[in-house]
Design a protein around this motif. Structure first.
Motif, PDB file in Angstrom:
ATOM      1  N   PRO A 282       0.817  -1.224   0.000  1.00  0.00           N
ATOM      2  CA  PRO A 282       0.000   0.000   0.000  1.00  0.00           C
ATOM      3  C   PRO A 282       0.850   1.272   0.000  1.00  0.00           C
ATOM      4  CG  PRO A 282      -0.853  -1.582   1.579  1.00  0.00           C
ATOM      5  CD  PRO A 282       0.461  -2.115   1.117  1.00  0.00           C
ATOM      6  N   TYR A 283       1.967   1.257   0.692  1.00  0.00           N
ATOM      7  CA  TYR A 283       2.866   2.423   0.724  1.00  0.00           C
ATOM      8  C   TYR A 283       3.395   2.722  -0.678  1.00  0.00           C
ATOM      9  CZ  TYR A 283       6.957   5.236   2.129  1.00  0.00           C
ATOM     10  OH  TYR A 283       7.891   6.232   2.276  1.00  0.00           O
ATOM     11  N   GLN A 286       0.160   3.898  -2.846  1.00  0.00           N
ATOM     12  CA  GLN A 286      -0.497   5.147  -2.462  1.00  0.00           C
ATOM     13  C   GLN A 286       0.464   6.325  -2.437  1.00  0.00           C
ATOM     14  OE1 GLN A 286      -2.460   4.923   1.333  1.00  0.00           O
ATOM     15  NE2 GLN A 286      -3.173   7.042   1.284  1.00  0.00           N
ATOM     16  N   PRO A 429      -0.249  12.296   3.247  1.00  0.00           N
ATOM     17  CA  PRO A 429      -0.745  10.916   3.252  1.00  0.00           C
ATOM     18  C   PRO A 429       0.272   9.896   3.770  1.00  0.00           C
ATOM     19  CG  PRO A 429      -1.246  12.000   1.167  1.00  0.00           C
ATOM     20  CD  PRO A 429      -0.345  12.912   1.914  1.00  0.00           C
TER      21      PRO A 429
END
Length: 481
Positions: A282-283, A286, A429
């Motif tokens: 996910p890192y 995203q 984020p």
């Protein structure tokens, strides 16, 4: 004729140099027997991928099971992890009419895995709501299935490692450990690919076939792994022979000077390397904008790094290295690795991120090999299962709690940052992820603090004379088998 013989001898000498684990074989444990024994690690890796990877996605996406139910189900195998020390102890003291002590427990663990996998697909289908009956039946059946698989997985791996320690001479154990860890990685990678291909066109029938196929493969491979491995000992048939209680044995093990510190170091280091397990992909997607194919490749890079770490650890220990120093080196590499992952975000560097992921694998491989070898070395002939069970309990429990904590920390950190409580500059984020990576670095520093006295104790010669072995190889502790 002489030239042909010379070429053959040169090739035989070249083999161990090319194949990293080819020299793990000994007269007592030849290559065929060792490779068969290592098959139990393949089934453990397959079960881990099935639970954490494949079913995690299938239950949430295809079966529309609520995420909180999935989280609870996946956490159930963790309940059995602290009992690994007890399982190992029971395999140390087991009395059997057949003269075995390890085989019955490995086979029982295999049957638990098989039973859980056999009922799991039907339980999941009921859990998804595809039934006219009460939904609580699906909850209970799924919980039972996950618990059985977890109990079987922990039992099989704990006692399987103890059996490998029994069979391998002391000087070959670092290489045997490396081979067993490599087989675990191979099982995880191979099964991940096969599960992905088999479920590419998802259907309920295909899900049943895949999970029950995994159950069949588990019982077949573990049966092959156990065939003619443990010698039968007539002395183990006497059920009237006195046996120590678990409490007595645990007090004796924990009372050893470095045992508690060793377990603390194992737990801290494992937690540090495990928190990133569910966050790296996910890192990358995203924060760094990587595609699905690119983030999927991260798993292969992590595994490749782990393999390199295992090979390096095996060679270092084979030359007489201290397993605690090997583990500490892995922690230092981990600090550099997570630093690279952190700086990849402000620099928007996918290459730096890839390098950091590979280094995480290398550091984790060194740490796992070093701590497992140290635990095996500290185990005597009559308490191997207890020692390795304690290692497994600390490692599995720390990994499970760390993975759960990482998701919570990431979400809380992101929520706090987005609320503006940390200032305008921190409203990014990536902040939730970076908080987790900084916690992992802090845990690795704590691991180094825990490992320091263990290295000094070894350097000061705290090992008893009867634990030493004459000759060039003397890693830490070498008890006779």
């Amino acid at each position: 004729m002489k030239s042909g013989l010379a070429i053959t001898q040169a090739l035989l000498r070249l083999g161990p140099a090319i194949l990293p684990f080819a020299d793990a074989t000994t007269k007592e444990l030849p290559l065929g027997r060792l490779m068969r024994l290592a098959l139990f690690q393949v089934t453990v890796g397959m079960a881990a991928v099935l639970l954490i990877g494949t079913l995690n996605r299938v239950m949430i996406v295809e079966l529309s099971v609520p995420a909180w139910i999935v989280a609870v189900m996946l956490s159930l195998p963790l309940l059995f992890a602290p009992l690994r020390a007890l399982v190992g102890f029971r395999s140390d003291t087991h009395r059997s009419v057949l003269g075995w002590r390890r085989v019955p427990y490995i086979w029982f663990g295999t049957l638990l895995q098989f039973g859980g996998l056999a009922i799991m697909p039907f339980a999941l289908l009921i859990l998804s709501g595809d039934t006219t009956g009460p939904l609580w039946v699906g909850h209970v059946a799924a919980a039972l299935a996950f618990l059985l698989v977890g109990a079987g997985l922990h039992t099989t791996q704990t006692v399987g490692l103890a059996l490998a320690t029994d069979l391998a001479p002391a000087h070959a154990r670092p290489k045997v450990v490396a081979l067993l860890c490599a087989m675990l990685l191979a099982g995880m990678m191979g099964s991940a690919v096969l599960f992905g291909l088999a479920l590419a066109n998802f259907s309920a029938v295909r899900l049943i076939q895949v999970i029950q196929g995994a159950a069949l493969v588990t019982i077949v491979l573990n049966g092959v792994a156990l065939w003619k491995q443990e010698p039968r000992d007539p002395h183990r048939t006497d059920r009237a022979a006195p046996r120590p209680s678990f409490a007595q044995s645990w007090r004796g093990y924990a009372g050893e000077g470095t045992a508690r510190r060793r377990l603390a170091a194992i737990a801290l280091g494992t937690a540090a390397f495990s928190m990133q397990d569910i966050l790296l992909e996910p890192y990358g997607g995203q924060i760094l904008g990587l595609t699905v194919a690119q983030t999927t490749a991260l798993t292969a890079m992590l595994a490749a790094g782990g393999g390199l770490g295992l090979i390096a650890a095996a060679r270092w220990l084979n030359r007489g290295g201290d397993p605690y120093r090997v583990a500490a080196t892995g922690a230092v590499i981990g600090i550099a690795a997570f630093s690279a992952v952190i700086f990849a975000a402000p620099l928007a560097s996918a290459r730096l991120f890839a390098a950091g992921v590979t280094l995480i694998g290398i550091g984790g491989g060194l740490f796992a090999h070093g701590t497992l070898t140290a635990s095996m070395a500290k185990a005597g002939p009559e308490d191997t299962g207890l020692a390795l069970g304690a290692w497994g309990a600390a490692q599995a429990t720390a990994a499970g709690l760390a993975i759960a904590a990482s998701g919570i920390l990431r979400d809380l950190g992101a929520a706090v940052a987005q609320s503006g409580a940390l200032g305008e500059g921190m409203n990014e984020p990536a902040i939730g992820y970076l908080i987790v990576y900084h916690v992992e670095i802090a845990l690795l520093f704590a691991t180094l603090v825990a490992l320091g006295p263990l290295v000094r104790a070894d350097a000061a010669g705290s090992i008893r004379p009867d634990e030493r072995r004459s000759g060039p190889f003397d890693p830490l502790v070498n008890r006779p088998t």
